[in-house]
Design an enzyme around this catalytic site. Structure first.
Site, PDB file in Angstrom:
ATOM      1  N   GLU A   1       0.889  -1.166   0.000  1.00  0.00           N
ATOM      2  CA  GLU A   1       0.000   0.000   0.000  1.00  0.00           C
ATOM      3  C   GLU A   1       0.928   1.217   0.000  1.00  0.00           C
ATOM      4  O   GLU A   1       1.577   1.519   0.999  1.00  0.00           O
ATOM      5  CB  GLU A   1      -0.908  -0.036   1.231  1.00  0.00           C
ATOM      6  CG  GLU A   1      -1.804  -1.271   1.193  1.00  0.00           C
ATOM      7  CD  GLU A   1      -2.761  -1.421   2.371  1.00  0.00           C
ATOM      8  OE1 GLU A   1      -2.435  -0.958   3.475  1.00  0.00           O
ATOM      9  OE2 GLU A   1      -3.828  -2.017   2.169  1.00  0.00           O
TER      10      GLU A   1
ATOM     11  N   GLU B   1      -6.081  -5.219   0.056  1.00  0.00           N
ATOM     12  CA  GLU B   1      -6.393  -5.735   1.386  1.00  0.00           C
ATOM     13  C   GLU B   1      -7.806  -5.258   1.715  1.00  0.00           C
ATOM     14  O   GLU B   1      -8.425  -4.539   0.948  1.00  0.00           O
ATOM     15  CB  GLU B   1      -5.351  -5.267   2.411  1.00  0.00           C
ATOM     16  CG  GLU B   1      -3.963  -5.834   2.097  1.00  0.00           C
ATOM     17  CD  GLU B   1      -2.977  -5.812   3.265  1.00  0.00           C
ATOM     18  OE1 GLU B   1      -3.407  -5.959   4.414  1.00  0.00           O
ATOM     19  OE2 GLU B   1      -1.773  -5.661   3.007  1.00  0.00           O
TER      20      GLU B   1
ATOM     21  N   CYS C   1      -2.292   8.945   3.060  1.00  0.00           N
ATOM     22  CA  CYS C   1      -2.011   8.556   1.673  1.00  0.00           C
ATOM     23  C   CYS C   1      -3.172   8.889   0.752  1.00  0.00           C
ATOM     24  O   CYS C   1      -2.994   9.061  -0.448  1.00  0.00           O
ATOM     25  CB  CYS C   1      -1.716   7.064   1.613  1.00  0.00           C
ATOM     26  SG  CYS C   1      -3.040   6.094   2.370  1.00  0.00           S
TER      27      CYS C   1
HETATM   28  P1  NAD Z   1       8.662   5.006   4.207  1.00  0.00           P
HETATM   29  O1  NAD Z   1       8.541   4.181   2.981  1.00  0.00           O
HETATM   30  O2  NAD Z   1       9.778   5.961   4.323  1.00  0.00           O
HETATM   31  O3  NAD Z   1       8.754   4.082   5.506  1.00  0.00           O
HETATM   32  C1  NAD Z   1       7.769   3.112   5.792  1.00  0.00           C
HETATM   33  C2  NAD Z   1       8.396   1.991   6.604  1.00  0.00           C
HETATM   34  O4  NAD Z   1       9.347   1.305   5.796  1.00  0.00           O
HETATM   35  C3  NAD Z   1       9.151   2.466   7.836  1.00  0.00           C
HETATM   36  O5  NAD Z   1       8.917   1.541   8.884  1.00  0.00           O
HETATM   37  C4  NAD Z   1      10.607   2.411   7.390  1.00  0.00           C
HETATM   38  O6  NAD Z   1      11.528   2.233   8.421  1.00  0.00           O
HETATM   39  C5  NAD Z   1      10.582   1.188   6.479  1.00  0.00           C
HETATM   40  N1  NAD Z   1      11.640   1.150   5.460  1.00  0.00           N
HETATM   41  C6  NAD Z   1      12.238   2.181   4.833  1.00  0.00           C
HETATM   42  N2  NAD Z   1      13.141   1.715   3.934  1.00  0.00           N
HETATM   43  C7  NAD Z   1      13.110   0.359   3.999  1.00  0.00           C
HETATM   44  C8  NAD Z   1      13.810  -0.685   3.338  1.00  0.00           C
HETATM   45  N3  NAD Z   1      14.721  -0.431   2.396  1.00  0.00           N
HETATM   46  N4  NAD Z   1      13.529  -1.960   3.665  1.00  0.00           N
HETATM   47  C9  NAD Z   1      12.591  -2.240   4.602  1.00  0.00           C
HETATM   48  N5  NAD Z   1      11.899  -1.290   5.274  1.00  0.00           N
HETATM   49  C10 NAD Z   1      12.148   0.001   4.975  1.00  0.00           C
HETATM   50  O7  NAD Z   1       7.250   5.749   4.361  1.00  0.00           O
HETATM   51  P2  NAD Z   1       6.844   6.833   5.447  1.00  0.00           P
HETATM   52  O8  NAD Z   1       7.551   8.098   5.147  1.00  0.00           O
HETATM   53  O9  NAD Z   1       6.961   6.226   6.795  1.00  0.00           O
HETATM   54  O10 NAD Z   1       5.280   6.992   5.151  1.00  0.00           O
HETATM   55  C11 NAD Z   1       4.742   7.883   4.218  1.00  0.00           C
HETATM   56  C12 NAD Z   1       4.415   7.173   2.924  1.00  0.00           C
HETATM   57  O11 NAD Z   1       3.499   6.104   3.167  1.00  0.00           O
HETATM   58  C13 NAD Z   1       3.729   8.067   1.918  1.00  0.00           C
HETATM   59  O12 NAD Z   1       4.267   7.826   0.648  1.00  0.00           O
HETATM   60  C14 NAD Z   1       2.272   7.598   1.971  1.00  0.00           C
HETATM   61  O13 NAD Z   1       1.520   7.875   0.807  1.00  0.00           O
HETATM   62  C15 NAD Z   1       2.440   6.154   2.213  1.00  0.00           C
HETATM   63  N6  NAD Z   1       1.226   5.560   2.772  1.00  0.00           N
HETATM   64  C16 NAD Z   1       0.445   4.755   1.995  1.00  0.00           C
HETATM   65  C17 NAD Z   1      -0.738   4.230   2.500  1.00  0.00           C
HETATM   66  C18 NAD Z   1      -1.636   3.341   1.679  1.00  0.00           C
HETATM   67  O14 NAD Z   1      -2.532   2.720   2.270  1.00  0.00           O
HETATM   68  N7  NAD Z   1      -1.453   3.246   0.381  1.00  0.00           N
HETATM   69  C19 NAD Z   1      -1.112   4.523   3.809  1.00  0.00           C
HETATM   70  C20 NAD Z   1      -0.285   5.357   4.559  1.00  0.00           C
HETATM   71  C21 NAD Z   1       0.887   5.867   4.039  1.00  0.00           C
END
Ligand code: NAD
Length: 484
Positions: free
Chosen positions: A252, A465, A286
């Site tokens: 997501e 989901e 998001c």
């Molecule tokens: P992010 O991708 O920076 O981090 C999300 C998670 O991934 C964190 O726990 C981070 O530590 C982990 N992570 C980062 N790099 C990784 C790697 N290489 N391997 C494994 N894990 C890793 O996202 P964010 O800044 O925390 O959240 C904001 C983003 O989430 C926005 O783009 C938003 O649109 C998206 N989002 C999407 C939904 C949806 O349902 N589609 C919902 C909420 C947020």
């Protein structure tokens, strides 16, 4: 100072290193967090694997569902603790955490407890050449150990959205919450203990992405699947990491969502709806709308009304009941949002309101607030209209025809959500069905029925989901063919 620990095999355990947990409202360190070393991620995965061979692997669906209900009870029992932990980690208004984040966490467990009890499987009677026939039926089996990686914007809501169906299907989980918001995933471990979830079924490892707990989990050969919510580029990195062990993924990801407003809409309801769609959770959902298209006849009036809404938002302290606008999550994220505020102007935008940092004259000046911001006048190809900003900001552009609005809304590499605002329901259905997204709202936004499919197309994700779609992701069907 409070120490937030990993939770492995039913025990809270420290890691080798620690990092700060910062309150975004004033920039103060509120806790230290222990980062899980690779060996601890391995221990968590091994504990999860071992727990699947124990009681959790033997109890039936009815008992699993009952325990999920007890997790919901345990969340509700600690309601205020969860609300306060979420408010402190995110800076979001207490009213929002109490109305949305924490109730939805409990609801996630209740919905999937009910659903798993009601779910059936396919069966087929097959004709055979000898006339006796065969019977095919499927049995649903857990995937095994599921790695759950989640972001900071709705920490507990999004974590439980994945943990609840994963547990309902009989899996064990190792969760890696965002490094920005470690508290509620850890508090959930206490609710798991209260609810009688066996040790090793719910594990929490803290840390970062690359070179840390996130990456260790995705690369781990004994993790059977990864469910991830976060940025699209992180999704791409995770896809690479899981490729050698061919794990199923549910992604997501980000969005650059459009709202289309027709002149025949209920103006007041639409202004309120769009204001939520742009500014709720400081634009850090998001599903938020960063591109708003308005039928030209009402363009001027709409821009003026949304400006007034933006300027009436109150960025008080998070625990003030009147507050309806919080800070951004971190200094780093604020710098990203401000860089888009600057870029918009370089790209030729007119600033309708906002564009900077508010001044408070108290400790909030050390927090990560930005002004709610509205632009007009950007060319369609502008980066600010194409890239996800993830702040309290939108661009408003006029359109003249339904076809033009549909083309503008769909002109994106993302495809998460859209909203259509019109008094003509025929048109509402017609336009909604042309949206290249996973979810389209008509005359509402963020109204969620947890049984419905949720996900995105393009850069916004892989898979669905929600309801049966979650049960299908978190289980494997084993088809059994019996010759009669
Ligand atoms: P992010 O991708 O920076 O981090 C999300 C998670 O991934 C964190 O726990 C981070 O530590 C982990 N992570 C980062 N790099 C990784 C790697 N290489 N391997 C494994 N894990 C890793 O996202 P964010 O800044 O925390 O959240 C904001 C983003 O989430 C926005 O783009 C938003 O649109 C998206 N989002 C999407 C939904 C949806 O349902 N589609 C919902 C909420 C947020």
């Amino acid at each position: 100072m409070k120490l937030i620990q990993n939770y492995i095999d039913g025990r809270f355990v420290p890691g080798k290193q620690e990092f700060d947990d910062v309150n975004p409202a004033d920039g103060k360190v509120i806790a230290r967090v222990t980062e899980a070393a690779e060996v601890q991620v391995n221990e968590a995965v091994a504990a999860a694997r071992c727990a699947l061979r124990g009681e959790w692997g033997r109890i039936g669906i009815r008992e699993r569902a009952a325990r999920l209900q007890r997790i919901a009870d345990a969340i509700e029992k600690r309601f205020d603790c969860f609300v306060q932990a979420e408010v402190a980690d995110t800076g979001k208004p207490v009213s929002l955490a109490a109305k949305l984040d924490v109730p939805r966490a409990a609801a996630n467990f209740r919905v999937f407890a009910d659903l798993v009890k009601m779910s059936g499987v396919e069966a087929f009677q097959t004709e055979t050449s000898d006339g006796t026939g065969a019977l095919n039926y499927a049995v649903r089996k857990p995937l095994g150990v599921v790695g759950v990686i989640t972001p900071w914007n709705l920490p507990l809501l999004l974590l439980t959205w994945k943990v609840a169906p994963a547990l309902a299907c009989g899996n064990a989980v190792v969760v890696k919450p965002s490094e920005e918001t470690p508290a509620t995933a850890t508090l959930l471990a206490e609710a798991m203990q209260d609810a009688g979830i066996p040790k090793g079924i719910y594990n929490v490892v803290h840390g970062f992405g690359p070179g840390s707990a996130g990456e260790f989990l995705t690369r781990h050969p004994d993790v059977n699947a990864i469910t991830f919510t976060g940025e699209s580029k992180t999704g791409a990195a995770i896809m690479k990491a899981v490729a050698p062990t061919v794990k199923p993924v549910s992604f997501e990801l980000g969005g650059k969502n459009a709202a289309i407003v027709f002149a025949d809409c209920n103006f007041e309801e639409t202004i309120n709806g769009i204001s939520d769609a742009v500014f709720l959770n400081t634009g850090q959902v998001c599903l938020c709308a960063e591109r708003v298209y308005i039928e030209r006849k009402i363009f001027g009036a709409f821009v003026e009304a949304l400006k007034q809404q933006a300027e009436s938002l109150y960025a008080g302290w998070p625990n003030d009941a009147e507050t309806n606008l919080g800070p951004l999550i971190s200094a780093q994220h604020r710098e990203k949002v401000l860089s888009y505020y600057r870029l918009a102007q370089e790209e030729g935008a007119t600033v309708v309101t906002g564009g900077g940092i508010p001044k408070f004259g108290d400790d909030r000046d050390n927090g990560f607030y930005v002004q709610p911001t509205i632009y007009t006048g950007l060319p369609e190809a502008a980066r600010c209209g194409k890239e996800e900003i993830f702040g309290p900001v939108c661009h408003i552009a006029p359109f003249d025809s339904e076809e033009e609005a549909v083309a503008l809304a769909n002109d994106t590499k993302y495809g998460l959500a859209a909203s259509i605002w019109t008094g003509n329901l025929k048109r509402g259905h017609r336009v909604a069905q042309q949206m290249s997204v996973g979810i389209t709202w008509v005359n509402c936004w963020f109204l969620r029925d947890l049984r419905t499919p949720f996900g995105g197309v393009g850069l916004s994700g892989i898979g669905r989901e929600g309801g049966m779609h979650s049960l299908n992701f978190y289980s494997e069907l084993n088809n059994i063919c019996v010759k009669l």
